[in-house]
Design a protein around this motif. Sequence first.
Motif, PDB file in Angstrom:
ATOM      1  N   SER A 206      25.649 -34.506  60.963  1.00  0.00           N
ATOM      2  CA  SER A 206      24.311 -34.295  61.517  1.00  0.00           C
ATOM      3  C   SER A 206      23.275 -34.883  60.577  1.00  0.00           C
ATOM      4  O   SER A 206      23.370 -34.744  59.358  1.00  0.00           O
ATOM      5  CB  SER A 206      24.044 -32.807  61.759  1.00  0.00           C
ATOM      6  N   ASP A 207      22.305 -35.553  61.171  1.00  0.00           N
ATOM      7  CA  ASP A 207      21.295 -36.297  60.421  1.00  0.00           C
ATOM      8  C   ASP A 207      19.914 -35.758  60.761  1.00  0.00           C
ATOM      9  O   ASP A 207      19.392 -35.999  61.849  1.00  0.00           O
ATOM     10  CB  ASP A 207      21.404 -37.788  60.783  1.00  0.00           C
ATOM     11  N   GLY A 208      19.345 -35.025  59.803  1.00  0.00           N
ATOM     12  CA  GLY A 208      17.986 -34.510  59.979  1.00  0.00           C
ATOM     13  C   GLY A 208      16.976 -35.250  59.139  1.00  0.00           C
ATOM     14  O   GLY A 208      15.772 -35.038  59.257  1.00  0.00           O
ATOM     15  N   GLY A 209      17.473 -36.125  58.254  1.00  0.00           N
ATOM     16  CA  GLY A 209      16.585 -36.924  57.425  1.00  0.00           C
ATOM     17  C   GLY A 209      15.713 -36.122  56.483  1.00  0.00           C
ATOM     18  O   GLY A 209      14.695 -36.630  55.998  1.00  0.00           O
ATOM     19  N   GLY A 210      16.085 -34.868  56.230  1.00  0.00           N
ATOM     20  CA  GLY A 210      15.257 -34.029  55.370  1.00  0.00           C
ATOM     21  C   GLY A 210      14.059 -33.447  56.092  1.00  0.00           C
ATOM     22  O   GLY A 210      13.257 -32.725  55.496  1.00  0.00           O
ATOM     23  N   VAL A 211      13.947 -33.746  57.405  1.00  0.00           N
ATOM     24  CA  VAL A 211      12.822 -33.263  58.202  1.00  0.00           C
ATOM     25  C   VAL A 211      13.253 -32.135  59.127  1.00  0.00           C
ATOM     26  O   VAL A 211      12.558 -31.130  59.266  1.00  0.00           O
ATOM     27  CB  VAL A 211      12.213 -34.414  59.031  1.00  0.00           C
ATOM     28  N   LYS A 212      14.398 -32.297  59.776  1.00  0.00           N
ATOM     29  CA  LYS A 212      14.947 -31.288  60.674  1.00  0.00           C
ATOM     30  C   LYS A 212      16.183 -30.650  60.050  1.00  0.00           C
ATOM     31  O   LYS A 212      16.887 -31.269  59.251  1.00  0.00           O
ATOM     32  CB  LYS A 212      15.331 -31.931  62.015  1.00  0.00           C
ATOM     33  N   ARG A 213      16.467 -29.420  60.449  1.00  0.00           N
ATOM     34  CA  ARG A 213      17.631 -28.710  59.936  1.00  0.00           C
ATOM     35  C   ARG A 213      18.906 -29.443  60.322  1.00  0.00           C
ATOM     36  O   ARG A 213      19.111 -29.792  61.477  1.00  0.00           O
ATOM     37  CB  ARG A 213      17.673 -27.282  60.474  1.00  0.00           C
ATOM     38  N   ALA A 214      19.768 -29.671  59.355  1.00  0.00           N
ATOM     39  CA  ALA A 214      21.041 -30.347  59.598  1.00  0.00           C
ATOM     40  C   ALA A 214      21.967 -30.035  58.436  1.00  0.00           C
ATOM     41  O   ALA A 214      21.516 -29.730  57.325  1.00  0.00           O
ATOM     42  CB  ALA A 214      20.845 -31.858  59.725  1.00  0.00           C
ATOM     43  N   ALA A 215      23.266 -30.107  58.692  1.00  0.00           N
ATOM     44  CA  ALA A 215      24.239 -29.901  57.617  1.00  0.00           C
ATOM     45  C   ALA A 215      24.152 -31.063  56.642  1.00  0.00           C
ATOM     46  O   ALA A 215      24.176 -32.225  57.043  1.00  0.00           O
ATOM     47  CB  ALA A 215      25.652 -29.797  58.197  1.00  0.00           C
ATOM     48  N   LEU A 216      24.043 -30.744  55.361  1.00  0.00           N
ATOM     49  CA  LEU A 216      23.920 -31.796  54.353  1.00  0.00           C
ATOM     50  C   LEU A 216      25.231 -32.532  54.124  1.00  0.00           C
ATOM     51  O   LEU A 216      25.235 -33.656  53.624  1.00  0.00           O
ATOM     52  CB  LEU A 216      23.417 -31.194  53.033  1.00  0.00           C
ATOM     53  N   HIS A 217      26.333 -31.878  54.487  1.00  0.00           N
ATOM     54  CA  HIS A 217      27.655 -32.471  54.307  1.00  0.00           C
ATOM     55  C   HIS A 217      28.428 -32.381  55.624  1.00  0.00           C
ATOM     56  O   HIS A 217      28.090 -31.576  56.505  1.00  0.00           O
ATOM     57  CB  HIS A 217      28.421 -31.753  53.194  1.00  0.00           C
ATOM     58  N   PRO A 218      29.475 -33.179  55.794  1.00  0.00           N
ATOM     59  CA  PRO A 218      30.274 -33.098  57.025  1.00  0.00           C
ATOM     60  C   PRO A 218      30.834 -31.688  57.222  1.00  0.00           C
ATOM     61  O   PRO A 218      31.243 -31.025  56.262  1.00  0.00           O
ATOM     62  CB  PRO A 218      31.396 -34.106  56.771  1.00  0.00           C
ATOM     63  N   VAL A 219      30.830 -31.239  58.471  1.00  0.00           N
ATOM     64  CA  VAL A 219      31.457 -29.964  58.827  1.00  0.00           C
ATOM     65  C   VAL A 219      32.797 -30.317  59.468  1.00  0.00           C
ATOM     66  O   VAL A 219      32.830 -31.002  60.501  1.00  0.00           O
ATOM     67  CB  VAL A 219      30.578 -29.155  59.800  1.00  0.00           C
ATOM     68  N   ILE A 220      33.873 -29.875  58.863  1.00  0.00           N
ATOM     69  CA  ILE A 220      35.209 -30.290  59.282  1.00  0.00           C
ATOM     70  C   ILE A 220      35.989 -29.110  59.853  1.00  0.00           C
ATOM     71  O   ILE A 220      36.073 -28.048  59.237  1.00  0.00           O
ATOM     72  CB  ILE A 220      35.986 -30.895  58.091  1.00  0.00           C
ATOM     73  N   GLY A 221      36.547 -29.309  61.038  1.00  0.00           N
ATOM     74  CA  GLY A 221      37.366 -28.282  61.673  1.00  0.00           C
ATOM     75  C   GLY A 221      36.648 -27.614  62.831  1.00  0.00           C
ATOM     76  O   GLY A 221      35.456 -27.307  62.749  1.00  0.00           O
ATOM     77  N   ALA A 222      37.374 -27.406  63.927  1.00  0.00           N
ATOM     78  CA  ALA A 222      36.773 -26.833  65.133  1.00  0.00           C
ATOM     79  C   ALA A 222      36.184 -25.453  64.887  1.00  0.00           C
ATOM     80  O   ALA A 222      35.089 -25.138  65.349  1.00  0.00           O
ATOM     81  CB  ALA A 222      37.830 -26.784  66.245  1.00  0.00           C
ATOM     82  N   ASP A 223      36.911 -24.599  64.164  1.00  0.00           N
ATOM     83  CA  ASP A 223      36.428 -23.242  63.907  1.00  0.00           C
ATOM     84  C   ASP A 223      35.089 -23.256  63.172  1.00  0.00           C
ATOM     85  O   ASP A 223      34.153 -22.539  63.544  1.00  0.00           O
ATOM     86  CB  ASP A 223      37.454 -22.455  63.084  1.00  0.00           C
ATOM     87  N   LYS A 224      34.996 -24.076  62.128  1.00  0.00           N
ATOM     88  CA  LYS A 224      33.765 -24.133  61.344  1.00  0.00           C
ATOM     89  C   LYS A 224      32.609 -24.682  62.167  1.00  0.00           C
ATOM     90  O   LYS A 224      31.469 -24.212  62.052  1.00  0.00           O
ATOM     91  CB  LYS A 224      33.978 -24.996  60.097  1.00  0.00           C
ATOM     92  N   ILE A 225      32.887 -25.678  62.999  1.00  0.00           N
ATOM     93  CA  ILE A 225      31.826 -26.281  63.806  1.00  0.00           C
ATOM     94  C   ILE A 225      31.318 -25.289  64.848  1.00  0.00           C
ATOM     95  O   ILE A 225      30.108 -25.181  65.077  1.00  0.00           O
ATOM     96  CB  ILE A 225      32.334 -27.571  64.475  1.00  0.00           C
ATOM     97  N   VAL A 226      32.210 -24.550  65.459  1.00  0.00           N
ATOM     98  CA  VAL A 226      31.789 -23.553  66.445  1.00  0.00           C
ATOM     99  C   VAL A 226      30.926 -22.491  65.793  1.00  0.00           C
ATOM    100  O   VAL A 226      29.881 -22.097  66.333  1.00  0.00           O
ATOM    101  CB  VAL A 226      33.023 -22.917  67.132  1.00  0.00           C
ATOM    102  N   ARG A 227      31.336 -22.014  64.620  1.00  0.00           N
ATOM    103  CA  ARG A 227      30.530 -21.015  63.912  1.00  0.00           C
ATOM    104  C   ARG A 227      29.173 -21.599  63.516  1.00  0.00           C
ATOM    105  O   ARG A 227      28.139 -20.928  63.598  1.00  0.00           O
ATOM    106  CB  ARG A 227      31.276 -20.517  62.666  1.00  0.00           C
ATOM    107  N   PHE A 228      29.176 -22.863  63.072  1.00  0.00           N
ATOM    108  CA  PHE A 228      27.938 -23.523  62.667  1.00  0.00           C
ATOM    109  C   PHE A 228      26.988 -23.628  63.856  1.00  0.00           C
ATOM    110  O   PHE A 228      25.790 -23.334  63.740  1.00  0.00           O
ATOM    111  CB  PHE A 228      28.251 -24.921  62.121  1.00  0.00           C
ATOM    112  N   TYR A 229      27.515 -24.029  65.013  1.00  0.00           N
ATOM    113  CA  TYR A 229      26.665 -24.174  66.197  1.00  0.00           C
ATOM    114  C   TYR A 229      26.147 -22.823  66.683  1.00  0.00           C
ATOM    115  O   TYR A 229      24.944 -22.652  66.925  1.00  0.00           O
ATOM    116  CB  TYR A 229      27.413 -24.878  67.328  1.00  0.00           C
ATOM    117  N   LEU A 230      27.045 -21.856  66.849  1.00  0.00           N
ATOM    118  CA  LEU A 230      26.638 -20.562  67.369  1.00  0.00           C
ATOM    119  C   LEU A 230      25.647 -19.870  66.435  1.00  0.00           C
ATOM    120  O   LEU A 230      24.680 -19.238  66.888  1.00  0.00           O
ATOM    121  CB  LEU A 230      27.860 -19.670  67.606  1.00  0.00           C
TER     122      LEU A 230
END
Length: 298
Positions: A206-230
Motif C-alpha cells: 500500500s502506497d500512501g506517500g506519507g500523506v494517507k494511512r498505509a502499511a509502511l512495509h509489505p503485509v504478507i499472508g491472508a490472515d494478516k491482510i484480513v486483520r489489517f483491512y478489518l
Amino acid sequence: MTEHTTDPATEAFVSHRNLLFTVAYEMLGSAADAEDVLQETWLRWAEVDLGTVRDQRAYLVRITTRQALNRLRTMKRRREAYVGQWLPEPLITTPDVAEDIELAESMSMAMMLVLESLSPTERVVFVLREVFEVDYDEIAEAVGKTPVAVRQIAHRARGHVDARRPRRTASPRETRTALEAFRRALETGNPQDLLGVLAPDVVLLSDGGGVKRAALHPVIGADKIVRFYLGGSAKVEATITWEPTVVNGSPALAVHVGGELDGVMAVRVEDARITGLYFVRNPEKLTRVTSETPLTLR
C-alpha cells in the motif's frame, strides 16, 4: 503547439505522442514524470533538422529514451527517501489496452514492480527490446552502448524479470471473477469470504506517500491482510465503496470513502486466487484515474 498547426515537426510529434508517452511511462512508472519527459523530448525535437531524419518515429523514441534514462537515474535516488512502499502511478486505460495482451501484461502493477528491481539501463533496454521490439542497434544508439553490450544487458534483464514475473498471467476474465468475489467479500466484511479469495501467501503493498494511512512495509499472508483491512475499516466512519474499473489494462477497484475517491486497488491473480494486492492512496498518484489515458505499442 495547437491543433490547427501545419508545422511538420509538430505534426510528427503529435502523431507519435501516445507511443512516446507509453515508452516513457513503461520506463518510469510515473505519468507525471513521463509528461515531463515528453516536454523535454519536444524541446529537443523542435531543434532537429527534419531533412536529416530518415525515420521520425525511431528518432523520437531515441530522444524520449535518453530523457527517460536520465530521469530514471534521478528517480532511483529520490525513491530511496520515499515514505513507505512505492507503487507505480495507476492509469485508467482505454478498452483497446486490455485487448492487447502484450501491452496489458507489460504495464500491469505486478510487472511494473518487477521492472523497478532493474538498474536504469537494464530497465530501458528491457522495455525497448521486450515491449516495443526495438532492434539492438537502435537501442545501442539510444543508450550509448555497443550492440554487443546491449545484447548482454538485455539477456541479463530478461533473466532477472523471468525469475520474478508471475508464473502464469491470468486472463482478464479470471481477474474480473476473482476481483468480483473480493469486492463482495469486502462489502460484507466476512473474514471467511475474504480468506476464500486470497491465496495463503498473498502480499499487500500500500502506497500512501506519507500523506494517507498505509502499511509502511509489505503485509504478507491472508490472515494478516484480513486483520489489517478489518481493523482499518472499523476506524472509518464514512461509507466505503468499491467500484470496478480498469487500471493499467487490467481489472481493478476504485475505492471511495464518503463518496470521494480514496485510492485504487489493483491485483495479481494466479490459479483463481489473489496473490498480490496493490493499493495506491497517495493523492499525487490519483490524477490519472478519473479519465482514460490512451496508450499504444505502435
